[in-house]
Design an enzyme around this catalytic site. Structure first.
Site, short mmCIF file in Angstrom:
data_model
loop_
_atom_site.label_atom_id
_atom_site.label_comp_id
_atom_site.label_asym_id
_atom_site.label_seq_id
_atom_site.Cartn_x
_atom_site.Cartn_y
_atom_site.Cartn_z
N CYS A 1 0.87 -1.18 0.00
CA CYS A 1 0.00 0.00 0.00
C CYS A 1 0.89 1.20 0.00
O CYS A 1 0.54 2.24 -0.47
CB CYS A 1 -0.86 -0.01 1.24
SG CYS A 1 -1.22 1.53 1.99
N ARG B 1 -13.47 6.66 4.92
CA ARG B 1 -12.33 7.26 5.62
C ARG B 1 -11.96 8.61 5.02
O ARG B 1 -11.61 9.55 5.75
CB ARG B 1 -11.13 6.30 5.58
CG ARG B 1 -11.33 5.07 6.45
CD ARG B 1 -10.12 4.15 6.44
NE ARG B 1 -10.04 3.33 5.24
CZ ARG B 1 -9.17 3.49 4.25
NH1 ARG B 1 -8.28 4.46 4.31
NH2 ARG B 1 -9.18 2.69 3.21
N ALA C 1 -5.55 -0.76 2.79
CA ALA C 1 -6.29 0.45 3.15
C ALA C 1 -5.43 1.33 4.04
O ALA C 1 -5.02 0.89 5.10
CB ALA C 1 -7.57 0.07 3.88
N CYS C 2 -5.17 2.56 3.62
CA CYS C 2 -4.39 3.49 4.41
C CYS C 2 -4.95 4.89 4.23
O CYS C 2 -5.70 5.15 3.31
CB CYS C 2 -2.92 3.49 3.97
SG CYS C 2 -2.13 1.87 4.03
N THR C 3 -4.56 5.81 5.12
CA THR C 3 -5.07 7.18 5.08
C THR C 3 -3.95 8.17 5.34
O THR C 3 -3.11 7.94 6.21
CB THR C 3 -6.18 7.39 6.13
OG1 THR C 3 -7.20 6.40 5.96
CG2 THR C 3 -6.79 8.78 6.02
#
Length: 346
Positions: free
Chosen positions: A8, A234, A23-25
């Site tokens: 990611c 998110r 999934a990352c932010t």
């Protein structure tokens, strides 16, 4: 084509083999009066073996190699680092997150739609695991990074029948920001201070369209917010809370502000993600690009640790230094606890 490991935010051999998605932010706070601070989450089903790594100036890199393995035979980019940096590595073979001594920060996240296009051997190639590191080594600002990007090609290759796909968020100490995505073989850049939040799918222009449909003009505890762990939820939740951050009085409040949002959009242990299984948040980082401090929070540890880039020797010939954050005894300023690494990780 030759194989490559990506994540990611770095190198994803494990994920591609399993057919999974990450999934990352990333959350940038660049409109307060105190400091430019940015936070990110790393969400992953198993450990990515994160290591905090201090890289001095003068290191030689090859954009066509991972360790002894040659990934790009024709015209790989080779360079000597112009700036020192403090980064988080993944599996010891790529940079997921970090910043350099000029206050340029980078973050790699997963994006299914990524397509780097056909190989153009007229351009030096940088494999995607070193995409962010290449910019940290050579650019002092977002503007310089975007100019450098035009002269290289990021290599998208196959591993075990799966394509490795990432997009990149960059920002600098002035508060400038850019999101870089390769869609249908073409680089798409969203450049401007207003681009503060990035997650994963869909593409960034689609994320902005979805966000524009929401009414956050009268925020209150009754404002309906998307609350699940998918990237659109998110993205929207982080955008809402970033706009409400109170003016910080000191660095402690600024760091706490973006870290609170990163925690809010983190994936709890056991939360299902699409049809791919569990992608709980492994760690969170915060960069103070004004003061050049790096904060790190492992979700399995109760302690926040940080390192001050200005306390390290960044001169050519200085040693590479590393710290394994998976240590329950670590707390506070850990700059003095980094150990020398005899052989650079990449």
């Amino acid at each position: 084509m030759n194989g490559i490991y990506l994540t990611c935010l770095s190198i994803l051999a494990l994920a591609m083999a399993a057919g999974t998605v990450q999934a990352c932010t990333r959350v940038l706070w660049n409109n307060n009066k105190l400091a430019v601070v940015v936070s990110r989450t790393m969400d992953w089903p198993t450990t990515t073996e994160p290591i905090l790594t201090l890289l001095p100036r003068g290191l030689q890199h090859d954009g066509g190699r991972i360790g002894p393995e040659v990934l790009v035979k024709e015209n790989p980019a080779r360079w000597t680092s112009k700036y020192g940096s403090l980064v988080t590595t993944v599996y010891g073979i790529g940079t997921a997150d970090g910043f350099n001594e000029k206050g340029l920060g980078v973050h790699m996240l997963y994006l299914t739609a990524t397509n780097f296009g056909e190989r153009d051997e007229n351009k030096p190639a940088v494999h995607a695991g070193l995409w962010g590191q290449y910019l940290l080594d050579n650019a002092a600002s977002v503007k310089e990074a975007l100019q450098l990007q035009e002269a290289i090609q990021i290599v998208m290759v196959e591993a075990k029948g799966r394509m490795a796909t990432v997009h990149l968020a960059i920002e600098d100490a002035s508060g400038d920001s850019a999101i870089l995505e390769f869609i249908d073989g073409k680089l798409v850049v969203h450049h401007g201070r207003q681009f503060q939040v990035m997650t994963n799918d869909p593409t960034y222009d689609q994320q902005l369209e979805l966000l524009d449909k929401l009414d956050f003009s009268n925020p209150s505890s009754e404002t309906p917010l998307p609350g699940n762990v998918k990237p659109t939820d998110r993205f929207q939740r982080a955008s809402y809370y970033t706009a409400l951050l109170p003016e910080p009085k000191d660095e402690r409040q600024a760091v706490a502000g973006v870290l609170a949002i990163a925690r809010n959009v983190s994936v709890p242990f056991g939360a299902p993600y699409k049809g791919f299984g569990i992608y709980n948040t492994e760690y969170r980082t915060v960069m103070n690009l004004t003061k050049l401090r790096y904060f790190f929070e492992l979700t399995t540890s109760p302690n926040v640790i940080w390192a001050d880039l200005l306390k390290f020797d960044l001169n050519p010939g200085a040693p590479v230094k590393v710290l394994d954050p998976d240590n329950i005894d670590l707390s506070g300023d850990v700059s003095s606890q980094f150990k020398t690494l005899e052989t650079p990780p990449f």
